[in-house]
Design a protein around this motif. Sequence first.
Motif, PDB file in Angstrom:
ATOM      1  N   GLY A  40      12.177 -13.186  82.836  1.00  0.00           N
ATOM      2  CA  GLY A  40      11.452 -14.008  83.638  1.00  0.00           C
ATOM      3  C   GLY A  40      10.145 -13.341  84.034  1.00  0.00           C
ATOM      4  N   PHE A  41      10.231 -11.863  84.276  1.00  0.00           N
ATOM      5  CA  PHE A  41       8.979 -11.027  84.495  1.00  0.00           C
ATOM      6  C   PHE A  41       8.138 -10.634  83.272  1.00  0.00           C
ATOM      7  CE2 PHE A  41      12.453  -9.915  87.657  1.00  0.00           C
ATOM      8  CZ  PHE A  41      11.977 -10.949  88.567  1.00  0.00           C
ATOM      9  N   HIS A 235       5.046 -22.104  95.180  1.00  0.00           N
ATOM     10  CA  HIS A 235       6.460 -22.374  95.400  1.00  0.00           C
ATOM     11  C   HIS A 235       7.185 -21.649  94.326  1.00  0.00           C
ATOM     12  CE1 HIS A 235       6.706 -25.944  93.022  1.00  0.00           C
ATOM     13  NE2 HIS A 235       5.322 -26.270  93.498  1.00  0.00           N
ATOM     14  N   GLY A 236       8.438 -21.452  94.613  1.00  0.00           N
ATOM     15  CA  GLY A 236       9.373 -20.868  93.629  1.00  0.00           C
ATOM     16  C   GLY A 236      10.721 -21.518  93.616  1.00  0.00           C
ATOM     17  N   SER A 237      10.945 -22.324  94.500  1.00  0.00           N
ATOM     18  CA  SER A 237      12.514 -22.814  94.614  1.00  0.00           C
ATOM     19  C   SER A 237      12.336 -24.139  95.364  1.00  0.00           C
ATOM     20  CB  SER A 237      13.281 -22.126  95.657  1.00  0.00           C
ATOM     21  OG  SER A 237      12.945 -22.122  97.150  1.00  0.00           O
ATOM     22  N   CYS A 261       4.901 -23.045  87.908  1.00  0.00           N
ATOM     23  CA  CYS A 261       4.643 -22.266  86.643  1.00  0.00           C
ATOM     24  C   CYS A 261       5.299 -20.974  86.273  1.00  0.00           C
ATOM     25  CB  CYS A 261       3.197 -22.477  86.489  1.00  0.00           C
ATOM     26  SG  CYS A 261       2.466 -21.573  87.908  1.00  0.00           S
ATOM     27  N   ASP A 262       5.272 -20.373  85.248  1.00  0.00           N
ATOM     28  CA  ASP A 262       5.662 -19.223  85.036  1.00  0.00           C
ATOM     29  C   ASP A 262       4.881 -18.059  85.750  1.00  0.00           C
ATOM     30  OD1 ASP A 262       3.680 -18.154  83.353  1.00  0.00           O
ATOM     31  OD2 ASP A 262       4.602 -18.658  81.514  1.00  0.00           O
ATOM     32  N   LEU A 263       5.332 -16.862  85.891  1.00  0.00           N
ATOM     33  CA  LEU A 263       4.650 -15.572  86.518  1.00  0.00           C
ATOM     34  C   LEU A 263       3.246 -15.480  86.052  1.00  0.00           C
ATOM     35  CD1 LEU A 263       7.321 -13.368  87.649  1.00  0.00           C
ATOM     36  CD2 LEU A 263       6.082 -14.662  89.183  1.00  0.00           C
ATOM     37  N   GLY A 264       3.259 -15.574  84.653  1.00  0.00           N
ATOM     38  CA  GLY A 264       1.863 -15.069  84.069  1.00  0.00           C
ATOM     39  C   GLY A 264       0.764 -16.424  84.613  1.00  0.00           C
ATOM     40  N   ALA A 265       1.169 -17.418  84.290  1.00  0.00           N
ATOM     41  CA  ALA A 265       0.268 -18.510  84.885  1.00  0.00           C
ATOM     42  C   ALA A 265      -0.132 -18.382  86.127  1.00  0.00           C
ATOM     43  CB  ALA A 265       0.733 -20.022  84.505  1.00  0.00           C
ATOM     44  N   LEU A 266       0.759 -18.153  86.922  1.00  0.00           N
ATOM     45  CA  LEU A 266       0.694 -18.069  88.485  1.00  0.00           C
ATOM     46  C   LEU A 266      -0.177 -16.851  89.084  1.00  0.00           C
ATOM     47  CD1 LEU A 266       1.509 -19.097  91.301  1.00  0.00           C
ATOM     48  CD2 LEU A 266       3.491 -17.697  91.124  1.00  0.00           C
TER      49      LEU A 266
END
Length: 348
Positions: A40-41, A235-237, A261-266
């Motif tokens: 995920g990271f 938001h993440g949840s 969105c995923d962490l890269g796009a965020l």
Amino acid sequence: MKVLIVKLSSLGDVVHAMPAVQDIRAAFPLVQIDWVVERGFAPLVARCEGVGRVIPCELRRWRKAPFSAATRSAWGSFKADLQRDAYDAVIDLQGLSKSALVAWLARLAPAGKRYAMANRTEGSSYEAPTRWVADVAVPMAVHSHAVVRGRALCAQALGYALEGQNSPKNMRFGLLPLVESMQGATENVANSAVQSPCVAFIHGTSRDDKCWPEAHWLALGQRLLDAGYLIALPHGSAEELARSERLAQALGPGATVWPRCDLGALTDRLAACAGVIGVDSGLSHIAVALDLPHVQLYNFDTAWRTGPLPTDTGDAPVRQCSLYAQPVPSLDAVWEAWQRVTDTPGKP
């Protein structure tokens, strides 16, 4: 020289390890640095300047069904990927049993060594296997910031000197948004994000007792809207999404709920913002790494080990700061801090 960084999670911890990567690159310009991290990271680590291979794992998921066929297959693939290269140094920056297992599985070059922390530091988790697996256990200062700890471990392991390691002066995270990190990229990150001037509200965190009151977010949002800013609500949840939607509805058309969105796009979206105001969370630490104007809110006196490092700026404005108060920082204190980090009386 080939170096493997083992820092699996969590989000803030991963971000805090990035300056150590930049230190290694400065000391050894031809170094190859790979990084093992939870899947995920991985999109975030892929944006860390100087990281060659990102080796994703899913230990959190695999341990839920360790003997299933799917887990055995995924574990075998991960192990093969991990052992593809032999490393001169494997550095466990996590200090837990799971990271010790990964470090132990990694393949060493003939003279290679495994390095890890020799002891627990204040406010951090630590498990003995990390020390048992290491060829060299490096003593750590008990009272140290998370960024400083990682930088010190790598410097002592690889034998280079750090100047001013307790200050962010000359320190870089190397976290680059997509438009900068991919040579020849044609996508304009700003086109996929709310246009500046926009302030992102990082209101979500893994612990309820770290939250800031919703009424305070509304009042702060109104002040920023009156000053000419727009408001972005990531938001993440499901719970954070519901809060974002409530805030957006109350604040009106100047507030936008970002899509999940995923962490890269965020990260790319945050990079296009004029600044961030957020609670103690991984996304707030990303804002620090992006060098955005940022106010980080603490309900507990722990900013000394995870918040923005204090700067010696002389007459220059402070760009990032932490704000601690109990039970929570006041609205006026947050507003004043925002004006300080943006060096403005309220207008963008």
